[in-house]
Write a protein that holds these residues in place. Sequence first.
Motif, PDB file in Angstrom:
ATOM      1  N   PHE A 126     -34.048   2.484 -13.884  1.00  0.00           N
ATOM      2  CA  PHE A 126     -35.473   2.503 -12.661  1.00  0.00           C
ATOM      3  C   PHE A 126     -34.554   2.068 -11.574  1.00  0.00           C
ATOM      4  N   ARG A 127     -34.117   1.508 -11.122  1.00  0.00           N
ATOM      5  CA  ARG A 127     -33.189   1.043  -9.948  1.00  0.00           C
ATOM      6  C   ARG A 127     -32.227   2.188  -9.194  1.00  0.00           C
ATOM      7  N   SER A 128     -32.645   2.934  -9.894  1.00  0.00           N
ATOM      8  CA  SER A 128     -31.965   4.395  -9.325  1.00  0.00           C
ATOM      9  C   SER A 128     -32.412   4.778  -8.098  1.00  0.00           C
ATOM     10  N   GLY A 129     -33.789   4.923  -8.164  1.00  0.00           N
ATOM     11  CA  GLY A 129     -34.406   5.909  -6.594  1.00  0.00           C
ATOM     12  C   GLY A 129     -35.244   7.146  -6.991  1.00  0.00           C
ATOM     13  N   GLN A 130     -34.680   7.555  -8.143  1.00  0.00           N
ATOM     14  CA  GLN A 130     -34.973   8.694  -9.039  1.00  0.00           C
ATOM     15  C   GLN A 130     -35.243   8.545 -10.596  1.00  0.00           C
ATOM     16  N   ARG A 131     -35.856   7.984 -10.829  1.00  0.00           N
ATOM     17  CA  ARG A 131     -36.667   7.022 -11.945  1.00  0.00           C
ATOM     18  C   ARG A 131     -37.505   8.706 -12.417  1.00  0.00           C
ATOM     19  N   PRO A 132     -37.226   8.464 -14.076  1.00  0.00           N
ATOM     20  CA  PRO A 132     -37.866   9.298 -14.557  1.00  0.00           C
ATOM     21  C   PRO A 132     -39.208   8.974 -14.816  1.00  0.00           C
ATOM     22  N   THR A 133     -39.962  10.118 -14.776  1.00  0.00           N
ATOM     23  CA  THR A 133     -41.297   9.761 -15.653  1.00  0.00           C
ATOM     24  C   THR A 133     -41.712   9.558 -17.114  1.00  0.00           C
ATOM     25  N   ALA A 134     -40.303   9.977 -18.107  1.00  0.00           N
ATOM     26  CA  ALA A 134     -40.386   9.374 -19.075  1.00  0.00           C
ATOM     27  C   ALA A 134     -39.730   9.579 -19.752  1.00  0.00           C
ATOM     28  N   ILE A 135     -39.808   8.555 -20.802  1.00  0.00           N
ATOM     29  CA  ILE A 135     -37.642   9.114 -21.598  1.00  0.00           C
ATOM     30  C   ILE A 135     -38.331   9.247 -23.401  1.00  0.00           C
ATOM     31  N   PHE A 136     -37.506   9.363 -23.848  1.00  0.00           N
ATOM     32  CA  PHE A 136     -36.916   9.672 -25.052  1.00  0.00           C
ATOM     33  C   PHE A 136     -35.944   8.577 -25.882  1.00  0.00           C
ATOM     34  N   ALA A 137     -36.675   7.312 -26.515  1.00  0.00           N
ATOM     35  CA  ALA A 137     -35.312   6.709 -27.011  1.00  0.00           C
ATOM     36  C   ALA A 137     -34.974   6.835 -28.246  1.00  0.00           C
TER      37      ALA A 137
ATOM     38  N   SER B 260     -44.243   7.432 -19.709  1.00  0.00           N
ATOM     39  CA  SER B 260     -43.955   7.574 -21.422  1.00  0.00           C
ATOM     40  C   SER B 260     -42.987   7.268 -21.511  1.00  0.00           C
ATOM     41  N   VAL B 261     -43.427   6.144 -23.028  1.00  0.00           N
ATOM     42  CA  VAL B 261     -42.259   6.370 -23.416  1.00  0.00           C
ATOM     43  C   VAL B 261     -42.015   7.002 -25.378  1.00  0.00           C
ATOM     44  N   VAL B 262     -41.083   7.686 -25.942  1.00  0.00           N
ATOM     45  CA  VAL B 262     -41.381   7.669 -27.107  1.00  0.00           C
ATOM     46  C   VAL B 262     -40.407   6.634 -28.133  1.00  0.00           C
ATOM     47  N   GLY B 263     -40.521   6.962 -28.941  1.00  0.00           N
ATOM     48  CA  GLY B 263     -39.725   5.938 -29.921  1.00  0.00           C
ATOM     49  C   GLY B 263     -38.710   7.325 -30.985  1.00  0.00           C
ATOM     50  N   TYR B 264     -37.708   6.672 -32.056  1.00  0.00           N
ATOM     51  CA  TYR B 264     -37.526   6.814 -32.930  1.00  0.00           C
ATOM     52  C   TYR B 264     -37.786   5.744 -33.540  1.00  0.00           C
ATOM     53  N   ASP B 265     -37.986   7.018 -35.187  1.00  0.00           N
ATOM     54  CA  ASP B 265     -38.262   5.678 -36.726  1.00  0.00           C
ATOM     55  C   ASP B 265     -39.425   5.537 -36.930  1.00  0.00           C
ATOM     56  N   ASP B 266     -40.133   5.347 -35.995  1.00  0.00           N
ATOM     57  CA  ASP B 266     -41.112   4.911 -36.644  1.00  0.00           C
ATOM     58  C   ASP B 266     -41.941   3.675 -37.811  1.00  0.00           C
ATOM     59  N   THR B 267     -41.017   2.352 -37.291  1.00  0.00           N
ATOM     60  CA  THR B 267     -41.497   0.898 -37.710  1.00  0.00           C
ATOM     61  C   THR B 267     -42.010   0.950 -37.442  1.00  0.00           C
ATOM     62  N   TYR B 268     -42.133  -0.396 -38.469  1.00  0.00           N
ATOM     63  CA  TYR B 268     -43.171  -1.446 -37.974  1.00  0.00           C
ATOM     64  C   TYR B 268     -43.415  -2.072 -36.312  1.00  0.00           C
ATOM     65  N   LEU B 269     -42.390  -1.710 -35.514  1.00  0.00           N
ATOM     66  CA  LEU B 269     -41.770  -1.774 -34.081  1.00  0.00           C
ATOM     67  C   LEU B 269     -43.167  -1.335 -33.540  1.00  0.00           C
ATOM     68  N   ALA B 270     -43.165   0.207 -34.034  1.00  0.00           N
ATOM     69  CA  ALA B 270     -43.714   1.397 -33.494  1.00  0.00           C
ATOM     70  C   ALA B 270     -45.198   0.571 -33.197  1.00  0.00           C
ATOM     71  N   ALA B 271     -45.986   0.662 -34.338  1.00  0.00           N
ATOM     72  CA  ALA B 271     -47.661  -0.578 -34.286  1.00  0.00           C
ATOM     73  C   ALA B 271     -47.799  -1.115 -33.700  1.00  0.00           C
ATOM     74  N   TRP B 272     -46.414  -1.957 -33.798  1.00  0.00           N
ATOM     75  CA  TRP B 272     -46.476  -2.950 -33.838  1.00  0.00           C
ATOM     76  C   TRP B 272     -46.552  -4.077 -31.242  1.00  0.00           C
ATOM     77  N   SER B 273     -45.858  -2.812 -31.171  1.00  0.00           N
ATOM     78  CA  SER B 273     -45.650  -2.726 -29.940  1.00  0.00           C
ATOM     79  C   SER B 273     -46.756  -2.998 -28.823  1.00  0.00           C
ATOM     80  N   THR B 274     -46.732  -3.196 -27.394  1.00  0.00           N
ATOM     81  CA  THR B 274     -47.734  -3.279 -26.372  1.00  0.00           C
ATOM     82  C   THR B 274     -47.278  -2.009 -25.173  1.00  0.00           C
ATOM     83  N   PRO B 275     -47.682  -1.062 -25.232  1.00  0.00           N
ATOM     84  CA  PRO B 275     -48.444  -0.363 -25.951  1.00  0.00           C
ATOM     85  C   PRO B 275     -47.750   0.018 -26.996  1.00  0.00           C
ATOM     86  N   PRO B 276     -48.855   0.644 -28.317  1.00  0.00           N
ATOM     87  CA  PRO B 276     -49.027   1.394 -29.651  1.00  0.00           C
ATOM     88  C   PRO B 276     -47.516   2.391 -29.386  1.00  0.00           C
ATOM     89  N   LEU B 277     -46.436   2.540 -29.528  1.00  0.00           N
ATOM     90  CA  LEU B 277     -45.227   3.279 -29.076  1.00  0.00           C
ATOM     91  C   LEU B 277     -45.970   4.566 -29.948  1.00  0.00           C
TER      92      LEU B 277
END
Length: 355
Positions: free
Chosen positions: A247-258, A283-300
């Motif tokens: 985000f500090r680079s000045g050329q930030r992505p529009t989406a991140i796959f974690a 936009s953010v995509v996670g991996y595993d789909d643990t309870y963190l995904a449903a509980w995050s803000t916004p839901p992941l």
Amino acid sequence: MPAKYFERTAGKRPTLADVAGSAAVSMPTVSKVLNGHSDVAVETRARVKAAIEELGYVRRGTRGPLAQRSIEVMADQLTTPYAMEVLRGVTDAAETADADIVVSRFHRAAPDTGWLAPGDWARRLSGAGRTGAIILTAELSPEHVSGLSKAHLPVVVIDPLDLTNPDVPSVGSTNFTGGMSATEHLLGLGHRRIAALGGRPQSVAATARVHGFRAALASANVPVDEELVEFTGFDYDSGFAVADRWFRSGQRPTAIFAASDTQAMGVLAAARQHGLDVPRDLSVVGYDDTYLAAWSTPPLTAVRQPLWEMGRVALDSVLALAAGREPVSRHIELATELVVRGSTSPPADIPPAEK
């Protein structure tokens, strides 16, 4: 490393008589060495210890009948949502199978740290009456595999860091497909500047997820920006640190796959710190789909890895090995699926360079 892991782990355990015969001493002499008695000649003691090591003899514990179906579950990190969901699957399967579960830490450090050397570690598990072991996201050295084989102790690894030990059974998921489906989702929304956060660089699962990411971009004729592909820890702090730098680079992505939900939580926190709205600005995509995904803000939005099912399959597999049955497959991969929630949307225009 042993050539026939299955044959060795399922075979007959060496007895006290076997050790005595190999060392050409009496069984009472072997017993004295095992119990640390001093009235044994140095040369004889050395011969007995060499026979014990060569045969992989382990003195059995004195626990009750339940110890005959006692599985040790080991992980380097026991408190992560990932580990807890896998453990839930293991314990649910163990309850059905009437097996006992013992949970402990798996240490990858060298023996000079005070932890047990690989051979001693295997003998401790077997001597405690364990039927087998399940290990989460760890790298088994050739010494670990050899020690397990000599102790006749079957082991199944869940999400192994490497697959260089082909004789060791493992359970995982379709990581390449998971990485590809996450990236295809972002491409379908219109994103072209997509970043990928891998996990540990030595992890075959993390590497496969990033390979899937690259394959999806190649299929869409979208070039990979190597500055936006990084392997790091699966944890929150690692996700935050890398995203903050992007985000500090000045050329930030529009989406991140974690590569994990925990990483994705770090990305979301970094986005908030930089005043970015998810999913409008990122936009953010996670991996595993643990309870963190449903509980995050916004839901992941996340790739669902069937962690509960992986735990059940691992428990069934290690019990089958202990009973002398070779599994249908030494490397089992369960299907992943993408679960779309509120953390992804079409990209907005990127503002001028942010510093």
